[in-house]
Design a protein around this motif. Structure first.
Motif, mmCIF file in Angstrom:
data_model
loop_
_atom_site.group_PDB
_atom_site.id
_atom_site.type_symbol
_atom_site.label_atom_id
_atom_site.label_comp_id
_atom_site.label_asym_id
_atom_site.label_seq_id
_atom_site.Cartn_x
_atom_site.Cartn_y
_atom_site.Cartn_z
ATOM 1 N N VAL A 63 -0.225 -5.578 11.158
ATOM 2 C CA VAL A 63 0.444 -4.361 11.596
ATOM 3 C C VAL A 63 1.523 -3.940 10.604
ATOM 4 N N LEU A 64 2.165 -4.904 9.936
ATOM 5 C CA LEU A 64 3.164 -4.573 8.925
ATOM 6 C C LEU A 64 2.521 -3.840 7.748
ATOM 7 N N ILE A 65 1.390 -4.373 7.278
ATOM 8 C CA ILE A 65 0.685 -3.749 6.143
ATOM 9 C C ILE A 65 0.112 -2.396 6.533
ATOM 10 N N LEU A 66 -0.466 -2.287 7.744
ATOM 11 C CA LEU A 66 -0.996 -1.009 8.202
ATOM 12 C C LEU A 66 0.102 0.045 8.276
ATOM 13 N N GLY A 67 1.287 -0.363 8.740
ATOM 14 C CA GLY A 67 2.407 0.565 8.824
ATOM 15 C C GLY A 67 2.788 1.114 7.466
ATOM 16 N N GLN A 68 2.773 0.254 6.447
ATOM 17 C CA GLN A 68 3.126 0.712 5.103
ATOM 18 C C GLN A 68 2.014 1.537 4.464
ATOM 19 N N LEU A 70 0.196 3.604 6.186
ATOM 20 C CA LEU A 70 0.439 4.911 6.794
ATOM 21 C C LEU A 70 1.599 5.624 6.114
ATOM 22 N N SER A 71 2.640 4.872 5.794
ATOM 23 C CA SER A 71 3.804 5.449 5.120
ATOM 24 C C SER A 71 3.416 6.010 3.754
ATOM 25 N N ILE A 72 2.589 5.266 3.007
ATOM 26 C CA ILE A 72 2.137 5.728 1.684
ATOM 27 C C ILE A 72 1.244 6.959 1.817
ATOM 28 N N LEU A 73 0.361 6.982 2.810
ATOM 29 C CA LEU A 73 -0.488 8.149 3.036
ATOM 30 C C LEU A 73 0.354 9.370 3.402
ATOM 31 N N ASN A 74 1.399 9.134 4.199
ATOM 32 C CA ASN A 74 2.289 10.219 4.593
ATOM 33 C C ASN A 74 2.996 10.821 3.383
ATOM 34 N N VAL A 75 3.455 9.945 2.479
ATOM 35 C CA VAL A 75 4.115 10.413 1.257
ATOM 36 C C VAL A 75 3.119 11.116 0.341
ATOM 37 N N SER A 76 1.904 10.598 0.281
ATOM 38 C CA SER A 76 0.902 11.176 -0.610
ATOM 39 C C SER A 76 0.582 12.612 -0.241
ATOM 40 N N ASP A 77 0.436 12.894 1.070
ATOM 41 C CA ASP A 77 0.137 14.276 1.438
ATOM 42 C C ASP A 77 1.333 15.186 1.174
ATOM 43 N N ALA A 309 6.585 3.378 18.709
ATOM 44 C CA ALA A 309 7.928 3.098 18.182
ATOM 45 C C ALA A 309 7.841 2.385 16.839
ATOM 46 N N PHE A 310 6.972 1.374 16.739
ATOM 47 C CA PHE A 310 6.829 0.648 15.479
ATOM 48 C C PHE A 310 6.258 1.554 14.400
ATOM 49 N N MET A 311 5.330 2.428 14.758
ATOM 50 C CA MET A 311 4.774 3.351 13.777
ATOM 51 C C MET A 311 5.862 4.239 13.183
ATOM 52 N N ASN A 312 6.774 4.711 14.033
ATOM 53 C CA ASN A 312 7.831 5.600 13.565
ATOM 54 C C ASN A 312 8.830 4.903 12.654
ATOM 55 N N ILE A 313 9.153 3.644 12.926
ATOM 56 C CA ILE A 313 10.072 2.957 12.010
ATOM 57 C C ILE A 313 9.354 2.585 10.710
ATOM 58 N N SER A 314 8.019 2.452 10.762
ATOM 59 C CA SER A 314 7.261 2.213 9.536
ATOM 60 C C SER A 314 7.362 3.416 8.603
ATOM 61 N N ILE A 346 12.455 -2.913 5.682
ATOM 62 C CA ILE A 346 11.426 -3.935 5.910
ATOM 63 C C ILE A 346 12.002 -5.102 6.718
ATOM 64 N N PHE A 347 13.247 -5.483 6.428
ATOM 65 C CA PHE A 347 13.907 -6.538 7.212
ATOM 66 C C PHE A 347 13.993 -6.130 8.681
ATOM 67 N N GLY A 348 14.242 -4.844 8.926
ATOM 68 C CA GLY A 348 14.274 -4.353 10.303
ATOM 69 C C GLY A 348 12.947 -4.519 11.009
ATOM 70 N N HIS A 349 11.834 -4.412 10.259
ATOM 71 C CA HIS A 349 10.513 -4.647 10.843
ATOM 72 C C HIS A 349 10.390 -6.093 11.335
ATOM 73 N N PHE A 350 10.926 -7.029 10.554
ATOM 74 C CA PHE A 350 10.893 -8.435 10.960
ATOM 75 C C PHE A 350 11.778 -8.654 12.188
ATOM 76 N N VAL A 351 12.969 -8.068 12.178
ATOM 77 C CA VAL A 351 13.882 -8.213 13.319
ATOM 78 C C VAL A 351 13.233 -7.661 14.585
ATOM 79 N N TYR A 352 12.483 -6.580 14.447
ATOM 80 C CA TYR A 352 11.829 -5.925 15.586
ATOM 81 C C TYR A 352 10.956 -6.905 16.371
ATOM 82 N N TYR A 353 10.319 -7.848 15.659
ATOM 83 C CA TYR A 353 9.401 -8.780 16.319
ATOM 84 C C TYR A 353 9.987 -10.179 16.540
#
Length: 403
Positions: A63-68, A70-77, A309-314, A346-353
C-alpha cells in the motif's frame, strides 16, 4: 450449500452486493451462504500485536508503494497540463472530457461484457442516481482545482487542499462508522507537517505562484475543489468495496462524460477554438489521458487495502515528485528543504500504521463483521477470509491474514 447454476447466478439482481466476487476484471458469482463460517472477520486483527506489527508485513509495503505510484501519476498528469499550457493550449474541461470518455469506453465495455446489456441497463436504472452524484463530485473537483490556480497562488491553493483530508476523515467517521487509531491521526498530522516544510520552501524561494489575481475567488474555488474531492474519495471507497471495480469506474466514466462534456461546451468553447493544435499537443493530451486512466484504475486497490484517508496523505508527496520530474522536463531547481519534507511525509505514513496489525483498514465497518456485504476482489478483506477458509477446508494451514 449447493452452488446455483452459473446461468442463474448471472441473472441475479445487481443490487445484491454480497453475491459478487470480483477478480478485478474477471468474474465469478458464488451463491449466498457459500462462504463457510470457519474463520471470521475477527481473524483479520490478531489478538497479540506490537507497535510495529503491520509495518513488518507485505501488505504495508504494497500500500505504501501503491500510494507513491498514485502520487507520481498525479504529478505526471499535472506536468502534461503545464506542457500543454506552454504550447498555448489551455482547455481544462476538454482535457478531462477526453479522459472520462476513455474511462467510459474501457470500463463500461468490460461491464457490459461481464453482465450483458440488459443487466447493465438495470444497474443504470436502479443505481444510476448514486453514480451520477459520485461522478458529479469528481468532475467538479477536477474543474474547480484548475480554476483555483487561475486566480490564487499555488501556496494558497495547496493550504486549502488540506481541507480534502478533513472532509474524508469527517465523512468516514460520521457516515461510514470508521474509527481512527490515535496513531493514524498523529500520522496524518506528521504528513501535513512535512507538506508545511514543502510550502515553506516554496515561499522562501519565491516559487509559490506569484501574486494572486483574485485571492478570495481563487481560495473559494480551491475550497470547493477540496470538498468535492474529499466527498468523491469516500464515496468511491464505499462503492469499490461493495461492487466490482469495472462497474464502479465504468459508471463514473459513463456519467462524467456527459457532465463534463456539457461543462466543456459551455465554458471551454472559446478556449478550444483558440488553442494550438500540433503533434506536441496531441502527445501531451495522450500522456495526460494515460496517466489519469492508470490513476483511476489503480486507486481502488488502495481504497480496498487501506482507505481514502491514506490515499490523500499519499498525495502529499506530489510536490516532491513534481520537482524530480521538473528537473528534467521543466528545468526546475530543487531546494535543500525538499528531501527533508519528503522524508517527513513518508515517516508520517509509517506513523499512520503504528500500533495496527492484520488488515484493520481493509476490514470495512459498513460491510459487516465477516465482510459479508462486500465484494470478493483483489485486496478485499472478504477475499482474504475466503482464501483462509478454503485453505482450512482443504486441510492446509490457514495463512496469517495480516501478511
Amino acid at each position: 450449500m449447493a452452488t446455483q447454476p452459473k446461468s442463474q447466478q448471472h441473472d441475479a439482481a445487481p443490487s445484491d452486493a454480497s453475491s459478487f466476487r470480483d477478480d478485478y476484471y474477471s468474474e465469478s458469482f458464488p451463491a449466498d451462504g457459500e462462504q463457510a463460517a470457519l474463520i471470521t472477520g475477527d481473524s483479520l486483527i490478531p489478538e497479540k500485536k506490537s507497535l510495529f506489527s503491520f509495518i513488518g508485513t507485505k501488505d504495508f509495503w504494497i500500500v505504501l508503494i501503491l500510494g507513491q505510484i498514485l502520487s507520481i501519476l498525479n504529478v505526471s498528469d499535472s506536468t502534461f497540463s503545464t506542457l500543454l499550457a506552454r504550447e498555448g493550449t489551455s482547455i481544462p474541461a476538454f482535457q478531462t472530457f477526453f479522459f472520462y470518455a476513455v474511462l467510459n469506453v474501457i470500463f463500461t465495455s468490460v461491464t457490459i461484457f461481464k453482465y450483458g446489456f440488459k443487466r447493465w441497463l438495470q444497474i443504470v436504472r436502479q443505481d444510476g442516481w448514486k453514480y451520477f452524484l459520485f461522478a458529479f463530485c469528481d468532475v467538479q473537483g477536477n474543474y474547480f482545482v484548475i480554476l483555483a490556480f487561475r486566480y490564487t497562488t499555488i501556496l494558497s491553493a495547496q493550504l486549502i487542499n488540506f481541507w480534502a483530508i478533513v472532509v474524508v476523515v469527517t465523512i468516514s467517521f460520521f457516515v461510514l462508522g470508521v474509527r481512527y487509531h490515535y496513531m493514524q491521526i498523529l500520522g496524518i498530522l506528521v504528513c501535513i507537517g512535512g507538506m508545511g516544510v514543502l510550502m515553506g520552501s516554496d515561499h522562501i524561494t519565491g516559487s509559490n505562484g506569484g501574486q494572486a489575481t483574485d485571492a478570495v475567488l481563487g481560495d473559494l474555488f480551491a475550497l470547493l475543489s477540496a470538498t468535492f474531492y474529499g466527498f468523491s474519495n469516500v464515496v468511491e471507497e464505499y462503492f469499490v468495496t461493495k461492487r466490482p471495480v469495472y462497474e464502479v469506474i465504468g459508471q463514473l466514466g459513463f456519467w462524467a462524460t456527459f457532465i463534463n462534456g456539457i461543462q466543456a461546451c459551455i465554458f471551454d468553447r472559446s478556449s478550444f477554438e483558440s488553442a494550438t493544435w500540433n503533434g506536441h499537443v496531441a502527445f501531451y493530451l495522450f500522456g495526460y489521458t494515460v496517466c489519469l486512466v492508470l490513476f483511476y484504475a489503480t486507486v481502488p486497490l488502495v481504497y480496498r487495502l487501506a482507505s481514502a484517508a491514506f490515499m490523500n496523505i499519499s498525495m502529499l508527496t506530489s510536490n516532491f515528485w513534481g520537482v524530480i520530474i521538473g528537473l528534467h522536463v521543466l528545468h526546475l531547481q530543487v531546494h535543500w528543504m525538499y528531501p527533508i519534507a519528503f522524508l517527513l511525509i513518508i515517516f508520517g505514513h509509517f506513523v499512520y500504521y503504528l500500533g495496527q496489525a492484520g488488515l484493520e483498514e481493509a476490514r470495512k465497518p459498513w460491510l459487516g463483521r465477516d465482510q459479508e456485504d462486500g465484494v470478493s476482489g483483489v485486496f478485499t478483506a472478504r477475499r482474504r477470509l475466503e482464501q483462509a477458509n478454503a485453505a482450512q477446508h482443504d486441510g492446509e494451514d490457514a495463512p496469517f491474514l495480516g501478511r
